[in-house]
Design a protein around this motif. Structure first.
Motif, short mmCIF file in Angstrom:
data_model
loop_
_atom_site.label_atom_id
_atom_site.label_comp_id
_atom_site.label_asym_id
_atom_site.label_seq_id
_atom_site.Cartn_x
_atom_site.Cartn_y
_atom_site.Cartn_z
N GLU A 151 34.25 34.36 51.40
CA GLU A 151 34.28 35.61 52.00
C GLU A 151 35.25 36.62 51.34
O GLU A 151 36.37 36.14 51.31
CB GLU A 151 34.69 35.15 53.39
N SER A 152 34.98 37.60 50.75
CA SER A 152 35.82 38.32 49.82
C SER A 152 37.07 39.20 50.44
O SER A 152 37.83 39.33 50.04
CB SER A 152 35.07 39.66 49.25
N SER A 153 36.84 39.44 51.82
CA SER A 153 38.00 40.02 52.57
C SER A 153 38.96 39.06 52.91
O SER A 153 40.20 39.18 52.97
CB SER A 153 37.64 40.51 54.01
N ARG A 154 38.97 37.62 52.60
CA ARG A 154 39.85 36.48 52.57
C ARG A 154 40.41 36.27 51.17
O ARG A 154 41.38 35.61 50.94
CB ARG A 154 39.24 35.15 53.18
N LEU A 159 41.99 39.14 44.74
CA LEU A 159 41.06 40.16 44.06
C LEU A 159 42.12 41.35 43.77
O LEU A 159 42.01 41.83 42.66
CB LEU A 159 40.30 40.63 45.13
N LYS A 160 43.29 41.55 44.61
CA LYS A 160 44.16 42.56 44.13
C LYS A 160 44.93 41.97 42.69
O LYS A 160 45.07 42.98 42.06
CB LYS A 160 45.12 42.72 45.36
N GLN A 161 45.26 40.77 42.51
CA GLN A 161 45.77 40.44 41.46
C GLN A 161 45.08 40.49 40.32
O GLN A 161 45.38 40.77 39.23
CB GLN A 161 46.26 38.86 41.78
N PHE A 279 31.83 50.28 30.05
CA PHE A 279 32.29 50.71 31.34
C PHE A 279 32.03 49.26 32.14
O PHE A 279 31.48 48.36 31.86
CB PHE A 279 31.43 51.60 31.93
N VAL A 280 33.19 49.06 33.03
CA VAL A 280 33.18 47.96 33.91
C VAL A 280 33.13 48.23 35.16
O VAL A 280 34.01 49.00 35.63
CB VAL A 280 34.56 47.01 33.48
N SER A 281 32.44 47.60 35.81
CA SER A 281 32.47 47.95 37.48
C SER A 281 32.57 46.49 38.12
O SER A 281 31.97 45.67 37.53
CB SER A 281 31.22 48.68 37.94
N PHE A 282 32.95 46.62 39.34
CA PHE A 282 33.33 45.45 40.14
C PHE A 282 32.57 45.42 41.42
O PHE A 282 32.16 46.51 41.90
CB PHE A 282 34.68 45.09 40.51
N SER A 283 31.80 44.31 41.97
CA SER A 283 31.24 44.37 43.32
C SER A 283 31.69 42.99 43.94
O SER A 283 32.23 41.90 43.17
CB SER A 283 29.83 44.40 43.02
N VAL A 284 31.65 43.08 45.15
CA VAL A 284 31.93 41.85 45.98
C VAL A 284 30.73 41.48 46.91
O VAL A 284 29.92 42.32 47.41
CB VAL A 284 33.19 42.12 46.77
N MET A 285 30.80 40.30 47.41
CA MET A 285 29.76 40.02 48.54
C MET A 285 30.78 39.95 49.95
O MET A 285 31.97 39.68 49.71
CB MET A 285 29.22 38.56 48.59
N THR A 286 30.22 40.25 50.85
CA THR A 286 30.98 39.94 52.51
C THR A 286 29.92 39.42 53.18
O THR A 286 28.76 39.91 53.50
CB THR A 286 31.58 41.26 52.75
N ASN A 287 30.44 38.70 54.24
CA ASN A 287 29.85 38.39 55.48
C ASN A 287 29.91 39.36 56.49
O ASN A 287 29.07 39.39 57.66
CB ASN A 287 30.12 36.93 56.07
N THR A 289 32.15 40.50 58.54
CA THR A 289 32.86 40.44 59.71
C THR A 289 34.34 41.10 59.66
O THR A 289 35.08 40.99 60.79
CB THR A 289 33.26 38.80 60.18
N CYS A 290 34.78 41.55 58.61
CA CYS A 290 35.99 42.18 58.28
C CYS A 290 35.70 43.67 57.95
O CYS A 290 34.96 43.71 56.81
CB CYS A 290 37.04 41.52 57.44
N ALA A 291 36.45 44.73 58.67
CA ALA A 291 36.29 46.03 58.12
C ALA A 291 37.96 46.69 58.32
O ALA A 291 37.95 47.78 58.48
CB ALA A 291 35.41 46.86 58.73
N SER A 292 38.62 45.68 57.79
CA SER A 292 40.46 46.35 58.12
C SER A 292 40.47 47.47 57.20
O SER A 292 39.70 47.55 56.41
CB SER A 292 41.08 45.00 57.95
N LYS A 293 41.48 48.19 57.56
CA LYS A 293 41.88 49.24 56.66
C LYS A 293 42.24 48.93 55.09
O LYS A 293 42.00 49.30 54.18
CB LYS A 293 42.99 50.11 57.28
N GLU A 294 43.07 47.75 54.96
CA GLU A 294 43.24 47.13 53.89
C GLU A 294 41.97 46.78 52.84
O GLU A 294 42.09 46.97 51.82
CB GLU A 294 44.09 45.96 54.13
N TYR A 295 41.00 46.25 53.48
CA TYR A 295 40.02 46.00 52.81
C TYR A 295 39.09 47.16 52.71
O TYR A 295 38.75 47.25 51.29
CB TYR A 295 39.07 44.84 53.72
#
Length: 417
Positions: A151-154, A159-161, A279-287, A289-295
């Protein structure tokens, strides 16, 4: 080449190449090109020929024959160098797993539910370096997808690193071979630009070395608000770069470095030319369940345009397989979070697992569309699971696919080309 020979040539292309699919709807005949995502309307005569039906091409009238020959030329040109279904864009797509850390306990998940593992950052760095420098020559662009198995939010700290590191991989920093030999002339331009805007406190000397110029420019390129300090406006960039400027304040560091480089290249033209970098782009998967401001802030900083959300359909169907570790269903949390995703400017696509519990892809797609999903990817559940498909129940899924495909055909038939 006679018309009949041309037909045989195209039939061979279609037979040998999985990119083309010939089909019919109630009122039309079609060829679908799965590389260009294009539909071609074809005549009954051509459709019959491509399906090995006996038909006399001489019965075609002149206008139909002319249109038919133009079509043959286009399709042959498209397929001339593409007989093995390869994408000519030369895009490099890489999926990097960051572990199996997840807050859900889905019934068909592959992982050991008692273990949460995270990949070592050094392994990720090595993988990214290999992909960027050794895996594929001269790609048009890169797409990195993370957290396919977690889960990408976890995974947010990791990811930030990764993104903080990434500015060191993308070669926008200045190098010695980009600096002109006449450093005396260049030093005057540097003073004119940087001293005037108080980016440097003292003028550089005419005898400045290339090494010193590189060091100076790479310090300047790292200034977080460089375009604003230099008084740049949107109109000063090329049209394709203006979206970068519009989002500059919220972008990750590597994206700011990119625009900073373009800014300096404009100011130091013709001493330094703009660097062409894939050009480089990034994507993530998520379930979902998280939509926090930090995320949300992180996703916006990477400039992700859409979020891929794991969701299996209506509430009862989804909760049957995708639930928390206390067996509570996750559907309501996801639906509530979709509103937050939308408020933050994201569109969302669905990644759906079809099971024998609800083998109805058409109903699943219709429900997800009602929730605002713009795209749905469906795959059957892995074998040997509680709700896997077997010889006894697979026909229900096949019937479901037929129903979905019939609806798609009806939509295609209504399109105007």
């Amino acid at each position: 080449m006679t018309t009949s020979q041309k037909v045989e040539s195209v039939k061979k292309v279609l037979k040998d190449n999985s990119r083309f699919y010939v089909f019919e709807t109630k009122e039309n005949k079609w060829i679908y090109d799965s590389v260009k995502f294009q539909l071609y309307s074809i005549s009954n005569s051509l459709f019959n020929e491509l399906n090995n039906a006996q038909h006399d091409l001489s019965s075609m009238d002149f206008s139909e024959l002319l249109e038919f020959q133009i079509f043959l030329k286009e399709i042959q040109e498209d397929a001339k160098e593409d007989t093995n279904y390869k994408l000519e864009s030369n895009m490099c797509v890489a999926m990097i797993s960051l572990g199996n850390n997840c807050n859900l306990n889905c019934s068909y998940c592959y992982r050991k539910k008692t273990e949460n593992q995270t990949v070592n950052i050094e392994h990720v760095r090595n993988a990214i370096k290999f992909i960027l420098t050794g895996y594929k020559k001269n790609p048009s662009n890169f797409i990195f997808t993370f957290s396919m198995n977690s889960e990408s939010s976890r995974d947010l700290p990791l990811l930030k690193q990764i993104l903080d590191d990434y500015k060191n991989y993308e070669p926008y920093y200045y190098t010695l071979n980009e600096i002109p030999d006449n450093t005396a002339l260049f030093s005057k331009k540097i003073n004119e630009v940087l001293l005037k805007n108080r980016i440097i406190n003292a003028p550089v000397q005419e005898n400045i070395t290339k090494e010193q110029i590189v060091s100076l420019l790479n310090k300047v390129i790292s200034i977080p608000v460089l375009p604003y300090i230099l008084g740049f406006t949107r109109a000063m960039y090329e049209e394709k770069d203006r979206p970068e400027f519009d989002k500059y304040r919220i972008l990750a560091d590597y994206r700011k470095i990119r625009l900073n480089r373009w800014t300096l290249d404009i100011l130091f033209d013709p001493f330094i030319k703009r660097k062409s970098v894939p050009f480089v782009s990034f994507s993530v998967m998520t379930n979902g369940t998280c939509a926090s401001k930090e995320y949300m802030d992180f996703l916006k900083s990477v400039d992700i345009n859409f979020i891929c959300v794991s969701i299996d359909g209506p509430e009862e169907v989804h909760n049957h397989s995708r639930f928390y570790k206390d067996n509570t269903g996750s559907y309501k949390d996801i639906v509530n979070n979709l509103k937050i995703f939308k408020e933050n400017g994201f569109t969302f696509r669905a990644s759906t697992v079809l099971t024998a519990f609800y083998p109805k892809p058409l109903e699943v797609a219709q429900h997800l569309k009602s929730l605002g999903f713009v795209n749905v990817s469906m795959l059957p559940v892995r074998s040997n699971q509680k709700d896997s498909f077997t010889k006894e129940n697979i026909n229900a899924l096949l019937t479901g696919y037929d129903e979905l495909f019939e609806q798609l055909k009806k939509r295609f038939a209504g399109w105007k080309f």
